[in-house]
Every structure is written in structure tokens, then in C-alpha cells.
Design a protein around this motif. Structure first.
Motif, PDB file in Angstrom:
ATOM      1  N   LEU B 423      25.238 -52.578 127.983  1.00 54.09           N
ATOM      2  CA  LEU B 423      24.591 -51.809 128.074  1.00 54.09           C
ATOM      3  C   LEU B 423      25.702 -50.412 126.936  1.00 54.09           C
ATOM      4  N   LYS B 424      26.847 -50.853 127.404  1.00 55.09           N
ATOM      5  CA  LYS B 424      27.891 -50.091 126.495  1.00 55.09           C
ATOM      6  C   LYS B 424      27.943 -50.512 125.082  1.00 55.09           C
ATOM      7  N   VAL B 425      27.904 -52.005 124.840  1.00 55.46           N
ATOM      8  CA  VAL B 425      27.747 -52.499 123.262  1.00 55.46           C
ATOM      9  C   VAL B 425      26.357 -52.284 123.073  1.00 55.46           C
ATOM     10  N   ALA B 426      25.398 -52.486 123.923  1.00 58.79           N
ATOM     11  CA  ALA B 426      24.037 -51.702 123.191  1.00 58.79           C
ATOM     12  C   ALA B 426      24.148 -50.258 122.529  1.00 58.79           C
ATOM     13  N   ALA B 427      25.200 -49.640 122.948  1.00 63.24           N
ATOM     14  CA  ALA B 427      24.620 -47.687 122.603  1.00 63.24           C
ATOM     15  C   ALA B 427      25.185 -47.691 121.292  1.00 63.24           C
ATOM     16  N   ALA B 428      26.263 -49.157 120.993  1.00 62.02           N
ATOM     17  CA  ALA B 428      26.744 -49.517 119.754  1.00 62.02           C
ATOM     18  C   ALA B 428      26.120 -49.540 118.463  1.00 62.02           C
ATOM     19  N   VAL B 429      25.243 -51.139 118.829  1.00 58.92           N
ATOM     20  CA  VAL B 429      24.347 -51.482 118.211  1.00 58.92           C
ATOM     21  C   VAL B 429      23.362 -50.541 117.538  1.00 58.92           C
ATOM     22  N   ALA B 430      22.763 -50.079 118.680  1.00 57.75           N
ATOM     23  CA  ALA B 430      21.478 -49.347 118.431  1.00 57.75           C
ATOM     24  C   ALA B 430      21.102 -48.539 117.641  1.00 57.75           C
ATOM     25  N   PRO B 431      22.036 -47.358 116.879  1.00 58.08           N
ATOM     26  CA  PRO B 431      22.201 -47.335 115.992  1.00 58.08           C
ATOM     27  C   PRO B 431      21.981 -48.057 114.571  1.00 58.08           C
ATOM     28  N   VAL B 432      22.757 -49.003 114.851  1.00 55.63           N
ATOM     29  CA  VAL B 432      22.640 -49.663 114.011  1.00 55.63           C
ATOM     30  C   VAL B 432      21.517 -50.456 113.162  1.00 55.63           C
ATOM     31  N   PHE B 433      20.436 -51.400 114.477  1.00 52.56           N
ATOM     32  CA  PHE B 433      19.836 -51.528 114.542  1.00 52.56           C
ATOM     33  C   PHE B 433      18.913 -50.898 114.051  1.00 52.56           C
ATOM     34  N   GLU B 434      18.878 -49.392 113.774  1.00 58.08           N
ATOM     35  CA  GLU B 434      18.085 -48.613 113.516  1.00 58.08           C
ATOM     36  C   GLU B 434      17.999 -48.365 111.437  1.00 58.08           C
ATOM     37  N   GLY B 435      18.407 -49.458 111.140  1.00 55.92           N
ATOM     38  CA  GLY B 435      18.417 -49.426 109.590  1.00 55.92           C
ATOM     39  C   GLY B 435      17.432 -50.744 109.657  1.00 55.92           C
ATOM     40  N   GLY B 436      16.562 -51.000 110.928  1.00 60.02           N
ATOM     41  CA  GLY B 436      16.243 -51.917 110.035  1.00 60.02           C
ATOM     42  C   GLY B 436      14.636 -51.936 109.939  1.00 60.02           C
ATOM     43  N   GLY B 437      14.761 -50.721 109.636  1.00 63.24           N
ATOM     44  CA  GLY B 437      13.047 -50.456 108.834  1.00 63.24           C
ATOM     45  C   GLY B 437      11.831 -49.747 109.646  1.00 63.24           C
ATOM     46  N   TRP B 438      12.362 -50.042 111.326  1.00 65.02           N
ATOM     47  CA  TRP B 438      10.824 -49.558 111.550  1.00 65.02           C
ATOM     48  C   TRP B 438      10.965 -47.858 112.094  1.00 65.02           C
ATOM     49  N   LYS B 439      10.059 -47.371 111.912  1.00 62.81           N
ATOM     50  CA  LYS B 439       9.984 -46.425 112.540  1.00 62.81           C
ATOM     51  C   LYS B 439       8.551 -45.549 113.055  1.00 62.81           C
ATOM     52  N   SER B 440       9.014 -45.337 114.686  1.00 63.80           N
ATOM     53  CA  SER B 440       7.859 -45.308 115.280  1.00 63.80           C
ATOM     54  C   SER B 440       6.647 -43.637 114.336  1.00 63.80           C
ATOM     55  N   SER B 441       5.280 -43.811 114.976  1.00 58.79           N
ATOM     56  CA  SER B 441       4.781 -42.720 114.217  1.00 58.79           C
ATOM     57  C   SER B 441       3.834 -42.061 114.982  1.00 58.79           C
ATOM     58  N   LEU B 442       4.646 -42.531 116.664  1.00 63.45           N
ATOM     59  CA  LEU B 442       4.171 -41.325 117.500  1.00 63.45           C
ATOM     60  C   LEU B 442       4.928 -40.028 117.547  1.00 63.45           C
TER      61      LEU B 442
END
Lengths: 442, 442
Positions: B423-442
Motif C-alpha cells: 500500500l505504501k508503494v502504491a501511494a508513491a506510484v499513484a500520482p505517477v500513474f495519474e500521468g497515464g491520461g485518464w481523468k474521470s468526468s464524474l
């Protein structure tokens, strides 16, 4: 013959009304209950109403277990009966679940299977707390009420041993079916782990908990195995006598704990089997099996940690100190220890299956000795635990006798998923073990 | 900010009344429910009464999840609320359990743990029948209602993705948490098998069923992991950024099933991680891991055979044909096949742990691609199943996007019982993967 003495098979072929059989059992229980105390919950009116209802079912609609009374260890969930609106609570021998009793209202999968076959769910038998400790059961050994009936399936073992019901359900995580079967002079059957669904049975240790049965004949175990839909890959063809059969006598690495009664029983069993024309080898398991005991206990404790976390968080003051210990983990067992133990047992299982496949069955102790004096502890499970850890089927066959005249059984063991074959072998062995010197006075 | 948009963590630090947060969620659900249909059971008056009751608890007596609304997959047992006497049934998406709903009345262990921490059990989310098939869920993907939200934890994935509750419970036996998490653009967390008690959750396949969570932030997953008492052997110390971290990109032996969206996502993820200073190796699992897929499916089917025997005997005409097939076993899987599959997976698990221990996490696909068109099937679980079979923890991290603009996540995997570290590693990875191009429209 007094009706209550009948096995399930005898009752089914008797043509008797369910109510007549059940009345005899209930009368016997009235006479014996204060001495044996096998029941956590028993409502005689409910049982009679069920019996009368079963008697109204026309013969062509009756199931293969029509009217067979089944005692149920009080960690199997059992449901309100809709007609009678009488509740059969499930309380796990825990103060935590006593207020909630009326709400815990679902049938375990095995209960539903038995009901589908026409069985009469008779009542709930005593257990140690959550079937997870060796203390706290009120039940007494019917052959000598100063001694334990074993546990954790205490009431199921005592009730069947005392002729209060013909069959009963148990569970085994270490030695909770085979040990009480030995102590009560009856047959106990722990099938292959996972062969019967554990749906609706309180968890103790997920990797080991196994559903199983008590009875006073192998035929009755066959009936229950049929209802539970236990099947081997091949339909077993086994002679009805042991002549020419091949057995191994296996003392396991925990043999140094065996008492004189068990030592004598195994010795005598080998002689009896050989006298009837069977071959019996001495089997010493490879050295790596010496680790089974420790791996089993470590994995059990670690499994139990996540099991009892919920009860611990809610009310640790209402939990047995042993269960508190599983959660608080004073010996600092790590997840690494847990995984090492699980992985070790997993790699031993196929190796054991291969060894066991060389024999019709392995003959091995069921308990340290006859039931020990006193009621404080349900006794030592070390001598039957190996097969729980290895997930194999085991049948306790009674017949032997200890220094104080109490029964001692021996276990027959086969590879995983050879459950039905093992029952056939046990049927051939049972009359031979009757030469072991024990005779019930009940 | 509209209140319903808050994560659990944001709500807990907001000082808001539970009732205000819950009213906002319920209003949002009123607006969205006809389109998304995430709920198998939701009683708004019950939810409001619970919220008001929680608001009366003085601050010093509030739990760490005080008032956090939790959606619950409808195979977790949930109990009548004693105060309101309102029932929250558990129906498994099965006609067999619809009449009985009011009787199935016990809280699963995880439900009790969450209640102990102050959570508000909000309602029951849809599942495929007994969480065991890939058809029959009514729920729709909130990002495009012509597409599936995945399954079998369909409603939990859709409800969290659609901001109807901040967090929800799922279960995973093949790919029932990670796949819907990917399809709904949210975080999904499947812990180590056995780390959370499965008490009170309907069994599908005993050797694989795993309790887990959906959320829209890693912080919320941490809150749930705390309540479930998940702990690693060592308290994880992980930097908050990925610079210097070591990852492996693993395509597994089922990679040929990956669609263009997932191929692009994994490719982009490697670039994003490297751009932030992490190292990423390509990891090819040893050839013997090619057997995982078949062993998993065989063991799953054989496990399911004993699971559904009870329902089959009682009313096979009310069972999905796939479940009937598990019992009738037309492909003639034997117990030998079952044991070979279980034993094979057991011996692979420690080998995989050793491989995974060389990395901060393994990055691997969560699903074949974005959520497929249509509602008939919940989609293909092949690409996330390996880790269920190997019992490891997995986190789906969203961020990537498919050809049709729908979300795609990737999985982070660690050795067994490294849940909190992951979970700690995922917390560091999550903002990086935000660069993946998806954005929720909801």
C-alpha cells in the motif's frame, strides 16, 4: 432390543415410526443426561414435532436418511424451524454469542444436505469454546463420568457413545473427531480436507478445519458419506475380509507420547490383522515428516489469529485466554513462520499420498491412551494430528481397551480423496479389531 | 466541494456530521441509481437513522472509521439492526436465497470489525450469482452505462467509481476485485489470502476466495486495512516518491490476451516510472509458472463442486448453468486433477515470493483492456488471476485510458503478507500513474 440401541442403518430397515425411535432416544437421554451432559441445546418437544412431521411423509417421498436423528456440534449454524418457529441457536460455547443466539439463523451446507436426505436435526452438542481449545466442556465420558469424552467435538462423541443419538457431526482442526471417537469407543470419520463444504461452520483454522462424523457402525458412516456426496475418483472395490490386504503400522514422529494403552493396542492390532491373513509392514515416515507437528501447530495458531481478531476487538474479556493469545501472539510467530509452515505441509502432502497409496490403509494411533482422568482437559491430540495437517481421510475404529477398562481406538489412514475406499477397508477391519478386548457396558 | 465527492479520509478530517455526508451521498444516488444500478439492497431511511445515531456518539467514543459509509458486496452476511429492526438481507444474487433473506441474519467477521471501528454499513452491492459467474449482474459502468462495471464485485466497483460511497467491500476468487477496480477507474486491494477472516462470507472456492476493498484513494485503503488489522512482519518504511525504487514489469504467461489499451498502459507505466527515477526491469516468470492459469481454473472448479453441492441437491433448476456444471463436472475433472492443481500452486507460491522480494513491486496488467461493450458479461479475468492463485497482495492503481476513453488500471504485486508495504508503494506510484491520461468526468 431397546429402540435407542439401534444404529441408523438398523432403524432405517426396521420399518419403525420415527416418533417411536425418537421417543426411545429421548427417554434414554432423560435417564442419562445429568450424568453425560452431551447437549448444548435440546428441545424435546421440537424433536418430537419433527418426528411426527417426518412420519406424515409418504414412503415414496422419503429420503435415504429419513428420520435419522443427527446430533450437531454447536459450531454448525442451524436455522429456525419455520413450522414450529422454535429456534435452534448456535452459541460456539462462547459468552459472546449467547445474546445473539436467536439471530444466528442460517443452516450450514452440511445441515441442508442432511435435511435434504430426510435427517432429523436433533439438537446441538457441546463443544469447547469455538472448537479451538481443550478446556471448558461440561460433557462427561459415558463409560466413566469422571473422565473426559475428549474434544472439541465433546458432546457429539459422548452422545453417540452413550446411545443418545445414532450419529453426530463433528469438526477436526487438530484431533477433535478422532480423539473423542477413540475415547468414547465409537467410529469417527474425518474426510479429506475440503471434500465437504464448510459453509456455515464457525472457522477455527481455515487451512485445517474439516467436517466429519461420529457413528457406531461403518454402515452409518457410509450413509452420512452418501448424504454428503463424498465420492472417490473410482468406485472402490474392496473385499469384505482383510485376507490378503496390505497394511502399514505407522508410529509417526510423535510416538514417544504414546501411553501403554495405545502401545498395546497397536501391537495387538498388528497381530490380529496378521492372524486374519493380512500383511502388516512397519512404516517409518521419512525424516522430513518430523516437521509436521510443529508446522501444523504454527500454522494453526497463525490461522486462528485472523479468525479471532473480530471477537478479540469486540470483547477480548469474553474470550478464552488461549484465544486471546492467538491474537496477541506472545511467542511472536511471524507471517514468515506462517507461510513456511503452510508451504512445508503443502509439499509434504503429495509425498505422503504416494507412500499411503502402497497400502490398503495405514494403521496408526488415534489418541495417547484411553480417556484421561478428569474433566478439565479434553486430552492430548498429538497422536492423531498428523493426518489433519496432511488433509487425508482418517477413520477411528474402536475395539481396544486401556488399563482402566476404557476404550481405545486406532486410526486407519489413506491418501487424500480415497475416503470411500477407506470406509470399505474400515468395514473389513472393524470386526477384526473387535478382538481387541473392549466391550461397551452401555 | 460537493460532499459526496469526499473520500473517507477527507470526510473524517472534515468535522462534518455523518448525516450531512450521508444525505449528500443518498441524493447523488437518487440522481444516478437508475443509470448505474449498483445496489442489491439499499434502505435510505435505515442509512439515515444509522447516521443520526452515529452523530449522537460523543467525540471521545468515536472509532477511526466513524460514520464512514461502506458498500458491502451481497455475499457478506449482514445482520438485522436491533434498534431499527430493519433487515439487511443477503441474497447472493440467487433465487434460492430470496425467500430466506430475512433468516440469513449474522454479521460477517469483517462487517463486525468495520462496525467496531465506527463504520456505517450502507447497503448491499450487486454481485454475480454467488460471486461465481461472469453473467447476471444488473449494474452498469458509471463512466459509460452501455459497458460492464466488471464483476463479480460489480456493484461495489460501480458505486465507488460513481462516488455513491467512498469505499466498498469485494471478494476475489479469480479477478473479482482487481478487474472491476480497473474498469471503474478506482483503487482495488486484494490482500494476501487468509489475512482477513472469511467468516460469514459465502464460499465460492475455498482455496482462493479473498476479502478485499475498493476506494478512491490509497489513504482510504489504509484506513480499511487498519480496521481489518492487516499487519506486515515489519512496519514498512517506504519513501513517498518512487525515485530509486525498483520495479519489474511482468507480462505473465497470459499476456497474449492483452488488448491494445493494456499493452499501451504497461508501456506508458514503465516510461512514467523511469522518468521519475525508478528502475524497471522486464520480468519473465520461469516456465513452470505457465501452469498457473490451468491449475487455478481446475482447482477453482473442483473447489466449487463441493461448494455448490448443497444448492444443487436442493434446487438445481434455480442455479446458474455454470454452477450446475461445477457439480455435474462434464469435463470429468478428477480429485487427482484437483490435488495436482492445488499442490502445484502451493509449490509455486514460495518461489514467486522469492522473485517478488527483489522488487518494491511488480507492475502487471489488471484487465485485458478497458471495460468491454455490453452488460451480458463482466469481462475476462485472465490477466489478474495469477496473483489470486499465488495468494499475493495486489493493488489496482488507476490512471490509464483505453481507446474509448474508459479507465484502465495496472496492478502492483508483492510477496505474500507484504500488504502494508505494498500500500505504501502504491501511494508513491499513484500520482505517477495519474500521468497515464485518464481523468474521470464524474
Amino acid at each position: 432390543m431397546l429402540l435407542y440401541r439401534m444404529t441408523a442403518t438398523e432403524f432405517l430397515s426396521s420399518g419403525l415410526k420415527v416418533e417411536d425411535y425418537v421417543r426411545s432416544l429421548l427417554d434414554h437421554i432423560s435417564a442419562r443426561d445429568s450424568e453425560v451432559q452431551a447437549w448444548a441445546y435440546l428441545d424435546k418437544e421440537y424433536v418430537l414435532s419433527q418426528a411426527r412431521q417426518l412420519d406424515t411423509i409418504p414412503p415414496e417421498k422419503r429420503g435415504p436418511l429419513h428420520g435419522v436423528p443427527v446430533g450437531v456440534k454447536d459450531i454448525y449454524y442451524t436455522k429456525v424451524n419455520k413450522e414450529s418457529l422454535i429456534d435452534m441457536p448456535t452459541q460456539h460455547n462462547s459468552p459472546l454469542y449467547q445474546d445473539d443466539a436467536a439471530n444466528v439463523n442460517v443452516d450450514a451446507a452440511l445441515i441442508m444436505l442432511l435435511k435434504s436426505a430426510g435427517a432429523l436435526i436433533f439438537g446441538k452438542t457441546t463443544t469447547t469454546e469455538f472448537a479451538s481449545v481443550t478446556t471448558g466442556t461440561i460433557s462427561k465420558n459415558p463409560h466413566n463420568p469422571t473422565r473426559t469424552p475428549g474434544g472439541s467435538s465433546s458432546g457429539s462423541g459422548a452422545a453417540v457413545g452413550d446411545l443418545q443419538v445414532p450419529v453426530a457431526l463433528g469438526t477436526q482442526t487438530i484431533g477433535s473427531i478422532i480423539r473423542p471417537a477413540s475415547f468414547n469407543g465409537i467410529f469417527g470419520f474425518k474426510p479429506t480436507w475440503g471434500a465437504i463444504s464448510r459453509e456455515g461452520v464457525k472457522i477455527c483454522a481455515l487451512n485445517f478445519d474439516t467436517m466429519g462424523f461420529f457413528a457406531r457402525s461403518i454402515e452409518d458412516l457410509e450413509l452420512l458419506a452418501d448424504a454428503a456426496r463424498l465420492e472417490d475418483d473410482e468406485k472402490p472395490i474392496v473385499p469384505s475380509t482383510i485376507e490378503g490386504m496390505k497394511f502399514a503400522a505407522c508410529k509417526t514422529h510423535v510416538w514417544p507420547q504414546a501411553g501403554p494403552g495405545t502401545i498395546n493396542a497397536l501391537d495387538l492390532a498388528v497381530k490380529l490383522l496378521r492372524a486374519q491373513g493380512a500383511s502388516v509392514e512397519e512404516l517409518e515416515l521419512p525424516e522430513e515428516f518430523a516437521s509436521v507437528r510443529q508446522s501444523h501447530l504454527q500454522a494453526f495458531e497463525c490461522d486462528a489469529r485472523s479468525t479471532f481478531m473480530n471477537e478479540y476487538i469486540r470483547a477480548k474479556d469474553q474470550l478464552d485466554p488461549i484465544l486471546v493469545g492467538f491474537v496477541e501472539n506472545p511467542t511472536k510467530l511471524s507471517h514468515r513462520d506462517h507461510l513456511n509452515a503452510l508451504d512445508n505441509l503443502a509439499q509434504l502432502r503429495p509425498k505422503f499420498d504416494l507412500i499411503a497409496s502402497r497400502y490398503d490403509a495405514i494403521v496408526t494411533p488415534s489418541a495417547v491412551d484411553e480417556a484421561p482422568e478428569g474433566l478439565a482437559s479434553t486430552g492430548n491430540a498429538a497422536l492423531c494430528a498428523t493426518w489433519t495437517a496432511l488433509h487425508t481421510p482418517v477413520v477411528n475404529v474402536p475395539g481396544f481397551v486401556g488399563e482402566n477398562g476404557l476404550p481405545i481406538g486406532l486410526s486407519l489412514v489413506a491418501p487424500r480423496y480415497h475416503d470411500r475406499r477407506l470406509l470399505k477397508v474400515a468395514a473389513a477391519v472393524a470386526p477384526v479389531f473387535e478382538g481387541g478386548g473392549w466391550k461397551s457396558s452401555l
